[in-house]
Design a protein around this motif. Structure first.
Motif, short mmCIF file in Angstrom:
data_model
loop_
_atom_site.label_atom_id
_atom_site.label_comp_id
_atom_site.label_asym_id
_atom_site.label_seq_id
_atom_site.Cartn_x
_atom_site.Cartn_y
_atom_site.Cartn_z
N UNK A 111 -20.76 9.62 38.47
CA UNK A 111 -19.41 9.23 39.03
C UNK A 111 -19.25 7.68 38.25
N UNK A 112 -18.01 7.82 37.74
CA UNK A 112 -17.54 6.52 37.38
C UNK A 112 -16.19 5.90 37.84
N UNK A 113 -15.65 5.05 38.12
CA UNK A 113 -14.42 4.34 38.33
C UNK A 113 -13.73 5.20 39.78
N UNK A 114 -14.39 5.38 40.77
CA UNK A 114 -13.89 6.34 41.96
C UNK A 114 -13.97 5.52 42.98
N UNK A 115 -13.10 6.13 44.14
CA UNK A 115 -12.95 5.53 45.28
C UNK A 115 -13.16 6.49 46.41
N UNK A 151 -20.72 3.15 37.14
CA UNK A 151 -20.05 1.82 37.32
C UNK A 151 -18.92 1.95 37.82
N UNK A 152 -18.33 0.87 38.59
CA UNK A 152 -16.99 0.65 38.91
C UNK A 152 -16.71 1.85 40.03
N UNK A 153 -17.43 2.01 41.17
CA UNK A 153 -17.21 2.96 42.07
C UNK A 153 -17.08 2.11 43.54
N UNK A 154 -16.47 2.54 44.33
CA UNK A 154 -16.20 2.01 45.89
C UNK A 154 -16.30 3.13 46.60
N UNK A 155 -17.35 2.86 47.53
CA UNK A 155 -17.71 3.51 48.64
C UNK A 155 -17.67 2.83 49.96
N UNK A 164 -25.22 1.50 42.21
CA UNK A 164 -25.93 0.21 42.26
C UNK A 164 -25.83 -0.43 40.88
N UNK A 165 -24.68 0.18 40.22
CA UNK A 165 -24.41 -0.66 39.02
C UNK A 165 -23.63 -1.98 39.14
N UNK A 166 -23.54 -2.91 38.52
CA UNK A 166 -22.99 -4.20 38.60
C UNK A 166 -21.69 -4.39 39.10
#
Length: 168
Positions: A111-115, A151-155, A164-166
């Motif tokens: 998963x990338x760039x997801x909310x 990367x670029x995920x929000x949970x 756990x990416x930057x």
């Protein structure tokens, strides 16, 4: 799929693979982008993005790559009947079962760039889940289920342990 009460019995949008040719491997690769799922309520298990693999006579691999999706307001339950006892509803779900000795089932959702926000299973926050049902089926193979970050995920909860990416 409205049953007159504003809910559905269950919901899963996903990909799956069953390996069933001895000595062979089956693989499914899927990419999903730019999708919004909001306000789904199910009377059973709900899994808007599910990847599953069942190895029964051959290896099975399911790989989902998901970019730029939003999943909010999902409501479902935790399974209480065979073979889904203890399986929670979740926005992202990887599930496997290795039924035959020597066979491996792999399901990976990247998963990338997801909310992900306000998604519940039995009233408890549930964004990412994995399950290996090999033992539940009395299987003798191996199951590997993962949800990983590109990367670029929000949970809004801690269920996405591999986010756990930057920039997560």
């Amino acid at each position: 799929i409205n049953n007159g009460t504003g809910t559905i019995n269950g919901f899963a949008m996903g990909v799956g693979m069953q390996g069933n040719t001895p000595g062979n491997t089956g693989t499914v690769n899927a990419t999903i982008t730019n999708t919004t799922i909001h306000n789904i309520t199910g009377a059973n298990i709900v899994a808007p993005f599910a990847g599953g693999a069942l190895a029964a006579g051959g290896d099975a691999n399911t790989n989902m790559t998901i970019y730029s999706v939003t999943v909010t307001g999902m409501r479902g339950i935790t399974g209480n009947a065979f073979p889904l006892v203890g399986v929670k509803s979740a926005a992202f779900y990887a599930i496997t079962a290795g039924l035959t000795s020597g066979d491996t089932a792999n399901a990976d959702i990247s998963v990338g760039n997801s909310l992900l926000a306000d998604n519940l299973s039995n009233g408890v926050s549930s964004n990412c889940e994995v399950a290996d049902l090999t033992a539940g089926f009395s299987g003798t193979g191996t199951g590997n289920a993962t949800v990983t970050s590109l990367d670029y995920n929000m949970s809004d909860d801690a269920s996405c342990t591999n986010f756990n990416q930057p920039h997560d």
